[in-house]
Write a protein that holds these residues in place. Sequence first.
Motif, PDB file in Angstrom:
ATOM      1  N   ARG A  16       0.827  -1.205   0.000  1.00  0.00           N
ATOM      2  CA  ARG A  16       0.000   0.000   0.000  1.00  0.00           C
ATOM      3  C   ARG A  16       0.860   1.253   0.000  1.00  0.00           C
ATOM      4  N   ARG A  24      -2.706   6.640  -6.218  1.00  0.00           N
ATOM      5  CA  ARG A  24      -3.512   6.460  -5.006  1.00  0.00           C
ATOM      6  C   ARG A  24      -4.675   7.446  -4.996  1.00  0.00           C
ATOM      7  N   SER A  55      -1.287   5.817   4.260  1.00  0.00           N
ATOM      8  CA  SER A  55      -1.666   5.307   2.942  1.00  0.00           C
ATOM      9  C   SER A  55      -3.044   4.656   2.924  1.00  0.00           C
ATOM     10  N   GLU A  56      -3.872   4.907   3.957  1.00  0.00           N
ATOM     11  CA  GLU A  56      -5.234   4.369   3.966  1.00  0.00           C
ATOM     12  C   GLU A  56      -6.054   5.000   2.836  1.00  0.00           C
ATOM     13  N   CYS A 160     -11.506  -0.372   0.417  1.00  0.00           N
ATOM     14  CA  CYS A 160     -10.158  -0.830   0.081  1.00  0.00           C
ATOM     15  C   CYS A 160      -9.917  -0.689  -1.410  1.00  0.00           C
ATOM     16  N   ARG A 161      -8.667  -0.589  -1.760  1.00  0.00           N
ATOM     17  CA  ARG A 161      -8.282  -0.580  -3.172  1.00  0.00           C
ATOM     18  C   ARG A 161      -8.348  -2.011  -3.690  1.00  0.00           C
ATOM     19  N   ALA A 164      -6.093  -4.824  -2.679  1.00  0.00           N
ATOM     20  CA  ALA A 164      -6.216  -5.388  -1.334  1.00  0.00           C
ATOM     21  C   ALA A 164      -7.509  -6.184  -1.156  1.00  0.00           C
TER      22      ALA A 164
END
Length: 191
Positions: A16, A24, A55-56, A160-161, A164
């Motif tokens: 991440r 991002r 990086s959330e 989430c991306r 993930a």
Amino acid sequence: MASAKEELRGRLLRQRGALAPRERSAIDDAIARHVLSLPEFHDARVVLCYLSMDSEVETRDVIEASWRVGKVVALPRVMGAHSMRWYRVDGPDGLAALERSPFGVLEPVADSAREVAPDAVTLVLVPGLAFDRVGQRLGYGGGFYDVFLADFVGPSIGLCRSAALVETLPCTEPHDLPVQKVVTERGVVGA
């Protein structure tokens, strides 16, 4: 099992963190658009949301959009072992008044006049390092959201991306509680 979870957490955090800021941002913008189009978002009077850090998945766009359409926004404050309470935050001034916790997280001040009691028309947005396709999540290891979700009656949405989002998390335990839906930049997964 604990070491497998820790290894997976470390790998996911590195992955991440390696994502370029521009990429991002584009991904997180798409996630926010999907959240804002959900019927659960439109129906909610209250949005319980984490304030993203490091990086959330970025949540500030969802928070600001919630304010624009008149929703109450509440952020969590850790109140002891595995316990969180939610406090209303009004506008940018409310964000500016947050305090840094011992964990390094920005939290609202514990003010009983601003405490929010979640109900069926409350939406919670849940962070995670990874989610699977049935809503199981790998969090940071504190158990705060698992304890909260055990008694929560409203809709729960994990953010989430897509990198993930896994088919199945290999290290779930009985106390790990799933969210109802997961939102990625590619869309919504879940019932």
